[in-house]
Design a protein around this motif. Structure first.
Motif, short mmCIF file in Angstrom:
data_model
loop_
_atom_site.label_atom_id
_atom_site.label_comp_id
_atom_site.label_asym_id
_atom_site.label_seq_id
_atom_site.Cartn_x
_atom_site.Cartn_y
_atom_site.Cartn_z
N ARG A 150 -6.32 4.41 7.55
CA ARG A 150 -7.17 5.34 6.80
C ARG A 150 -6.47 6.67 6.52
NH1 ARG A 150 -10.73 4.09 11.01
NH2 ARG A 150 -10.46 6.23 11.75
N GLU A 151 -5.61 7.09 7.44
CA GLU A 151 -5.00 8.41 7.35
C GLU A 151 -3.48 8.32 7.49
OE1 GLU A 151 -6.90 11.28 10.04
OE2 GLU A 151 -8.41 9.73 10.46
N PRO A 152 -2.78 7.75 6.48
CA PRO A 152 -1.32 7.73 6.56
C PRO A 152 -0.78 9.14 6.74
CG PRO A 152 -2.12 6.39 4.73
CD PRO A 152 -3.29 7.15 5.24
N LEU A 153 0.23 9.26 7.58
CA LEU A 153 0.74 10.59 7.93
C LEU A 153 1.58 11.17 6.80
CD1 LEU A 153 1.67 9.78 11.60
CD2 LEU A 153 -0.19 11.27 10.84
N PRO A 154 1.61 12.49 6.67
CA PRO A 154 2.42 13.13 5.63
C PRO A 154 3.90 13.12 6.01
CG PRO A 154 1.40 14.79 7.01
CD PRO A 154 0.86 13.45 7.48
N ASP A 155 4.69 13.78 5.21
CA ASP A 155 6.13 13.94 5.45
C ASP A 155 6.37 14.28 6.92
OD1 ASP A 155 8.75 15.20 5.70
OD2 ASP A 155 8.77 15.31 3.51
N PHE A 156 7.27 13.52 7.57
CA PHE A 156 7.48 13.71 9.00
C PHE A 156 8.00 15.10 9.34
CE2 PHE A 156 11.73 12.39 7.69
CZ PHE A 156 12.57 13.15 8.50
N ARG A 157 8.58 15.78 8.37
CA ARG A 157 9.10 17.12 8.66
C ARG A 157 8.00 18.15 8.88
NH1 ARG A 157 13.39 14.85 4.97
NH2 ARG A 157 11.57 14.47 3.64
N THR A 158 6.75 17.77 8.59
CA THR A 158 5.61 18.68 8.81
C THR A 158 4.87 18.35 10.10
OG1 THR A 158 3.91 17.31 7.72
CG2 THR A 158 5.29 18.72 6.31
N TRP A 159 5.28 17.31 10.81
CA TRP A 159 4.46 16.79 11.90
C TRP A 159 4.22 17.77 13.03
CZ3 TRP A 159 6.14 11.05 12.97
CH2 TRP A 159 5.75 10.25 11.87
N TRP A 160 5.19 18.55 13.36
CA TRP A 160 5.07 19.37 14.57
C TRP A 160 4.34 20.68 14.31
CZ3 TRP A 160 5.78 15.75 17.64
CH2 TRP A 160 6.75 14.77 17.40
N GLN A 161 4.07 21.02 13.09
CA GLN A 161 3.41 22.27 12.79
C GLN A 161 2.00 22.36 13.37
OE1 GLN A 161 3.65 22.93 8.56
NE2 GLN A 161 5.86 22.57 8.53
N PRO A 162 1.21 21.26 13.39
CA PRO A 162 -0.17 21.40 13.88
C PRO A 162 -0.29 21.57 15.39
CG PRO A 162 0.07 19.48 12.45
CD PRO A 162 1.44 19.94 12.82
N PHE A 163 0.74 21.19 16.17
CA PHE A 163 0.60 21.24 17.61
C PHE A 163 0.32 22.66 18.08
CE2 PHE A 163 2.83 17.10 17.62
CZ PHE A 163 1.84 16.40 18.28
N GLY A 164 -0.54 22.76 19.07
CA GLY A 164 -0.95 24.06 19.57
C GLY A 164 -2.26 24.52 18.97
N ARG A 165 -2.75 23.80 17.94
CA ARG A 165 -4.05 24.13 17.36
C ARG A 165 -5.03 23.04 17.77
NH1 ARG A 165 -1.30 24.84 12.24
NH2 ARG A 165 -2.73 23.33 11.28
N SER A 166 -5.94 23.36 18.69
CA SER A 166 -6.79 22.34 19.29
C SER A 166 -7.71 21.68 18.29
CB SER A 166 -7.62 22.96 20.42
OG SER A 166 -8.43 24.01 19.92
N PHE A 184 -7.76 0.55 22.73
CA PHE A 184 -7.66 1.49 21.62
C PHE A 184 -6.67 1.03 20.54
CE2 PHE A 184 -9.00 4.11 25.24
CZ PHE A 184 -10.20 4.60 24.72
N ALA A 185 -6.10 -0.16 20.68
CA ALA A 185 -5.05 -0.60 19.76
C ALA A 185 -5.57 -0.69 18.33
CB ALA A 185 -4.49 -1.94 20.22
N ARG A 186 -6.67 -1.41 18.13
CA ARG A 186 -7.21 -1.57 16.78
C ARG A 186 -7.70 -0.26 16.22
NH1 ARG A 186 -6.03 -4.50 12.84
NH2 ARG A 186 -5.70 -6.13 14.40
N GLU A 187 -8.27 0.59 17.07
CA GLU A 187 -8.72 1.90 16.62
C GLU A 187 -7.56 2.74 16.10
OE1 GLU A 187 -10.29 5.86 18.89
OE2 GLU A 187 -11.37 3.99 19.32
N ARG A 188 -6.43 2.69 16.81
CA ARG A 188 -5.25 3.44 16.37
C ARG A 188 -4.70 2.88 15.06
NH1 ARG A 188 -3.23 3.12 22.51
NH2 ARG A 188 -4.08 5.11 23.26
N TRP A 189 -4.69 1.55 14.96
CA TRP A 189 -4.22 0.93 13.71
C TRP A 189 -5.10 1.35 12.54
CZ3 TRP A 189 -0.14 -1.88 12.00
CH2 TRP A 189 -0.27 -2.46 10.74
N GLU A 190 -6.41 1.28 12.71
CA GLU A 190 -7.33 1.61 11.62
C GLU A 190 -7.24 3.09 11.26
OE1 GLU A 190 -9.08 -0.32 9.67
OE2 GLU A 190 -8.20 -2.03 10.71
N ARG A 191 -7.00 3.94 12.24
CA ARG A 191 -6.87 5.36 11.93
C ARG A 191 -5.64 5.60 11.07
NH1 ARG A 191 -7.78 10.69 15.68
NH2 ARG A 191 -7.49 12.16 13.95
N TRP A 192 -4.53 4.94 11.42
CA TRP A 192 -3.31 5.09 10.62
C TRP A 192 -3.52 4.53 9.21
CZ3 TRP A 192 1.05 1.27 10.02
CH2 TRP A 192 2.14 1.84 9.33
#
Length: 213
Positions: A46-62, A36-44
């Motif tokens: 394609r989808e750079p993550l937003p501000d790290f201070r928002t990262w934990w908000q989505p957890f708990g939403r399946s 899954f290494a290349r798949e994870r790299w390509e996902r990142w």
């Protein structure tokens, strides 16, 4: 349980790099070759993550795609099991250990070493610079082994990756969440310093990202 991670970039003479190559290069290739290494790299990419201070908000939403992307990025930037064997001294490395056979032979400013509790220095570094810059770096996810010729050849790309305007530097610093002690070198500074120093000294470089405890 918490972890402590280390990311190092160290300078060595070419004979040392040559001796280390049969041990380290296959481990880096194995990390890159994980299913899954290349798949994870390509996902990142394609989808750079937003501000790290928002990262934990989505957890708990399946149904949260952002949570899945974050988990993928965390897996991408954690120390992998293959290069980790060089620190743990596990087979196939046997009695060879990164700590005693590599780090203990380094003097003074011939190493950039970033050690953090409950954090991966490489993860903060990658998020801060983003995938367009990270792709310019050699090796795989902070792990590389380069002769002096390869260091000199890759310096222009590394300078493009880690050279910032004032505004770019401010944005990158804002997304580097690591806490630094007084005088400690930032992940945004140490790698480029080591590249330039290695070129000036005619030496090779070894980069490893591992969990130390």
């Amino acid at each position: 349980m918490g972890i402590t991670s280390a990311w190092s970039v160290s300078a060595h003479d070419d004979p040392f790099i040559t001796d280390l190559a049969p041990r380290l290069l296959p481990l880096i290739a194995a990390e890159r070759g994980e299913p899954f290494a290349r798949e994870r790299w390509e996902r990142w990419r394609r989808e750079p993550l937003p501000d790290f201070r928002t990262w934990w908000q989505p957890f708990g939403r399946s149904d949260s795609g952002e949570a899945d992307a974050l988990l993928s990025f965390h897996e991408l930037t954690a120390s992998g099991e293959h290069v980790q064997k060089m620190y743990d001294g596990l087979p196939p490395e046997g009695d060879f250990c990164l700590l005693t056979h590599v780090w203990d032979h380094i003097d003074g400013d011939d190493i950039f070493l970033s050690i953090h509790s409950k954090e991966f220095a490489l993860r903060s570094f990658f998020h801060a610079i983003g995938p367009q810059r990270a792709v310019l770096l050699p090796g795989w996810c902070g792990n590389f082994l380069l002769t002096s010729v390869q260091v000199r050849r890759t310096l222009p790309a590394v300078e493009r990756a880690l050279g910032f305007t004032r505004e770019e530097r401010a944005r990158a610093q804002d997304q580097d969440w690591l806490d630094y002690r007084d005088g400690e070198e930032s992940v945004l500074d140490g790698p480029l310093r080591m590249w330039r120093k290695a070129v000036a000294d005619g030496r090779g470089l070894c980069g490893v990202s591992v969990t130390v405890c």
